[in-house]
Design a protein around this motif. Structure first.
Motif, PDB file in Angstrom:
ATOM      1  N   HIS A 345      19.842 -12.293 -36.837  1.00  0.00           N
ATOM      2  CA  HIS A 345      19.559 -10.802 -36.826  1.00  0.00           C
ATOM      3  C   HIS A 345      18.138 -10.280 -37.302  1.00  0.00           C
ATOM      4  O   HIS A 345      17.769 -10.662 -38.254  1.00  0.00           O
ATOM      5  N   ALA A 346      17.499  -9.664 -36.375  1.00  0.00           N
ATOM      6  CA  ALA A 346      16.179  -9.164 -36.540  1.00  0.00           C
ATOM      7  C   ALA A 346      15.849  -8.165 -35.286  1.00  0.00           C
ATOM      8  O   ALA A 346      16.269  -8.482 -34.336  1.00  0.00           O
ATOM      9  N   SER A 375      20.221  -2.393 -39.775  1.00  0.00           N
ATOM     10  CA  SER A 375      20.935  -2.148 -38.819  1.00  0.00           C
ATOM     11  C   SER A 375      20.750  -2.987 -37.571  1.00  0.00           C
ATOM     12  O   SER A 375      21.546  -2.890 -36.700  1.00  0.00           O
ATOM     13  N   ALA A 376      19.750  -3.955 -37.878  1.00  0.00           N
ATOM     14  CA  ALA A 376      19.683  -5.063 -36.674  1.00  0.00           C
ATOM     15  C   ALA A 376      20.925  -6.302 -36.624  1.00  0.00           C
ATOM     16  O   ALA A 376      21.159  -6.909 -35.930  1.00  0.00           O
ATOM     17  N   ARG A 377      21.534  -5.908 -37.658  1.00  0.00           N
ATOM     18  CA  ARG A 377      22.988  -6.708 -37.514  1.00  0.00           C
ATOM     19  C   ARG A 377      23.910  -6.033 -36.427  1.00  0.00           C
ATOM     20  O   ARG A 377      24.715  -6.938 -36.130  1.00  0.00           O
ATOM     21  N   PHE A 378      23.770  -4.886 -36.092  1.00  0.00           N
ATOM     22  CA  PHE A 378      24.458  -4.424 -35.004  1.00  0.00           C
ATOM     23  C   PHE A 378      23.938  -3.532 -34.239  1.00  0.00           C
ATOM     24  O   PHE A 378      24.474  -2.880 -33.030  1.00  0.00           O
ATOM     25  N   SER A 379      22.550  -3.560 -34.036  1.00  0.00           N
ATOM     26  CA  SER A 379      22.009  -2.368 -33.094  1.00  0.00           C
ATOM     27  C   SER A 379      20.376  -3.115 -32.683  1.00  0.00           C
ATOM     28  O   SER A 379      19.785  -4.050 -33.342  1.00  0.00           O
TER      29      SER A 379
END
Lengths: 437, 437
Positions: A345-346, A375-379
């Motif tokens: 995640h990044a 929010s790089a976990r999901f976007s």
């Protein structure tokens, strides 16, 4: 002083969770004021926009002067130094080349049942970009928002940028021109967002609004979402640097400070497998903070939210980084590609010692509008996809309908949706009759 | 009666704009109640979820019984008729095949400056699907949400589905099993959304929440957005059918009713180039409304929001459809592919007389979660992309940095971001020293 943590400390997990969940931004609650502004612009159009601009930006406009004329833009662009223009042109060219590769492909195929299915992509008709005025009026952000829109094929592209007291950044207008923006309006705040979403006599409405802004702009974007599309609501900037001991501490210090200088709510985290190196970087940061122009902002960010984390090894560093899901991630290690394989995640990864994050802000090619606040976990960052939408396609032949229609009818009945089932059944019955005759 | 319009009417434009802007849904304002529920779940976790479930769903749970056990799911799945199971399996297989084709590709290339740039995609770690209870508990929606998540590679996939009084739809559990869902919780409403976003002792938090729900669920999704990703907030369903006179009016009537029967706020619009055919379809709708199981709902939708629009030709029909940007668009004409070329905004297109929209709800392959309320102007249906995010990649060599670094430094200085410029400069200086030595 920034937080110093080591994964071998007894209290590490608790301290790391505190770091992860620290609230860095206390956005003022301007929602009620913004609701009033939007209602006013919907109600009174240009008149409201003109009054609000006089009030907030100390600028008297008429419907005719709301937009910069071509001659005004020419005059401002002529003020730009050749070296700045060349740098902006190089950036525009590289951003355009990168985003052109992002264009997704249409697809259509015939499957075993004889059904033709697929999808196709198309651009939004019109997009509006918000560009903040004053200190945070970055020409690079104009390129990063406008070029993906043009590459996507957006038909009409406008900018709203407040010009308090009439002051404008010539580089912003040059960036708009280089990006193919059609119109630049001298308006800002919630009134600009409302005008772009709902339209006025002078300002035609758009379908998608992107770009950063203050609390009023963010609240207005949330409120018009649904009426138009919006991009993410960006939070303060962040960087996480994973660095081994074979780096120049000063280089890493500057990389950390290049986020810290944006905003006192920005966050810079160094993760290293070498405690002494971590100390050396912290010392280099302090030394740079003595002379940096924006030392007040950068110093407040570093002392308030900065962190140095010492890990047992680089694998552990990658695992911690994934929990942070940073907006920007630098991998300043001997084999950055191997380490990148462990990153899940990044927003953006900068590989190796020769890739300072600032390259990505301007001329790397990838977009610098990236997911913040974990929010790089999901976007994802901004891309041509933000200005495209997909239409799915289905085309049955009589044979395909005969093959898969009965299952659709069965499921419709199981969901008590009789008309759904009948719409399939009447066609299947016709096929049966055709067979008989 | 539905609205009858003709583009040759004097008042057409005004009437069409009224149709476009009609507000079909008056969602109750439950935001304050939802804020309280979310705060309660964050505060008290399982205890709050259990109390709220007892209150709203008349169901007494313990942390152990919150999730269905494997044995319970086995027992429910055993109740499903073989024909229903086969239909669900066919749907699952077709949806999986379609969404597998959607997987985007990673990219990485070296450009003329010697910079390596690109991007790569990765799945979210965990996703939660909301499945409504009661009448709108559609097994097909479980497939449409869960399968794209699994195809994207989501590691952990959970469902929250309220079971008022303990009642459960066995097909929902079978659909969950066919889709590879890990856990199904018997909880619903805002408390389910809060539990998935923030986690409790029993329910681990997820990164992305999708799926339809009532006003409480929608308000809760809006509130947790940012903490987790969400899909769109879906409005009432819509269909627009463009049909020439060579269709069976009854087929088209059933297609219109298959949306109308969903919800009395649904909207069904027929656009035709033949006035007599339009009248014939309207008559066929009335005839079907006499016997349809859900005639009260479908009738209210048709009378409240239905429309028949007569155009001069099919080009004009396409232009009007683009202004509507319908969720579902049927092209029941002799050459649907040619007409589709003129369509710029639609969630899904169904081509030709043998493709009733209901095929797309179940077994076509494309997703049935689609943009409503004219948002197809700027957004797309659910896809694997909703469960993936993109990380951009940049890797400079010394030569690449020497080529493009000076432009980055120049732009940083123009934006008064000194540390950004210095982070590039110290590396360029090193290169210069390396050259000298």
């Amino acid at each position: 002083m920034p937080v110093f943590l080591s994964t071998t400390d007894a209290g590490f997990e608790a301290a790391f969770v505190r770091l992860l969940s620290a609230k860095r931004e206390d956005a003022p609650d301007v929602d009620a004021a913004v609701a009033g502004i939007i209602a006013d612009v919907r109600d009174r159009g240009d008149a409201a926009v003109i009054e609000l601009t006089a009030k907030f930006d100390r600028l008297e406009l008429t419907p005719t002067t709301m937009a910069f004329s071509e001659a005004e833009i020419d005059a401002e662009c002529a003020k730009v130094f050749d070296a700045d223009r060349a740098a902006l042109e190089l950036a525009a060219e590289r951003i355009r080349a990168y985003h052109t590769r992002q264009m997704p492909e249409d697809a259509r195929w015939t499957d075993a049942a004889g059904a033709e299915i697929g999808w196709r992509w198309g651009p939004v008709d019109a997009a509006g970009l918000y560009v903040p005025g004053g200190l945070a009026s970055y020409p690079s952000s104009v390129l990063m928002n406008a070029i993906p829109a043009k590459v996507a094929g957006v038909g009409r592209l406008v900018i709203c940028c407040p010009t308090p007291g009439g002051a404008v950044n010539p580089l912003v207008l040059l960036a708009a021109r280089l990006s193919g923006v059609d119109t630049v309006y001298r308006i800002g705040g919630a009134q600009a967002i409302a005008a772009m979403a709902y339209g006025t006599a002078t300002i035609r409405p758009v379908d998608k609004i992107t770009g950063p802004g203050n609390a009023f702009v963010a609240a207005a974007k949330r409120r018009v979402f649904g009426r138009v599309g919006i991009d993410m609501i960006a939070g303060p900037s962040e960087i996480l640097v994973i660095a081994d001991k074979d780096n120049d501490p000063d280089w890493i210090a500057l990389d950390l400070l290049s986020q810290a200088e944006h905003d006192q709510s920005a966050q810079s985290i160094l993760v290293t497998d070498d405690a002494a190196f971590g100390q050396a970087v912290a010392a280099a940061v302090e030394e740079r903070l003595e002379t940096l122009d924006r030392r007040d902002i950068a110093g407040a960010s570093w002392r308030g939210y900065g962190a140095v984390i010492v890990t047992r090894d680089l694998d552990e560093a990658a695992a911690l980084s994934n929990r942070v899901a940073p907006e920007h991630l630098e991998l300043c290690v001997a084999d950055p590609d191997a380490l990148a394989e462990r990153i899940t995640h990044a927003g953006a990864i900068f590989l190796g010692r020769w890739t300072p994050e600032a390259i990505g802000d301007y001329v790397g090619g990838p977009n610098h509008v990236l997911p913040t606040a974990r929010s790089a976990r999901f976007s994802s960052g901004l891309s041509v996809m933000d200005f495209l939408k997909r239409t799915t396609i289905a085309k049955m032949t009589p044979g395909a309908l005969a093959a898969i229609g009965p299952a659709a009818e069965r499921l419709a009945i199981s969901e008590s949706l009789e008309a759904h089932g009948l719409s399939v059944r009447v066609r299947l019955d016709q096929l049966n009759r055709d067979d008989v005759t």
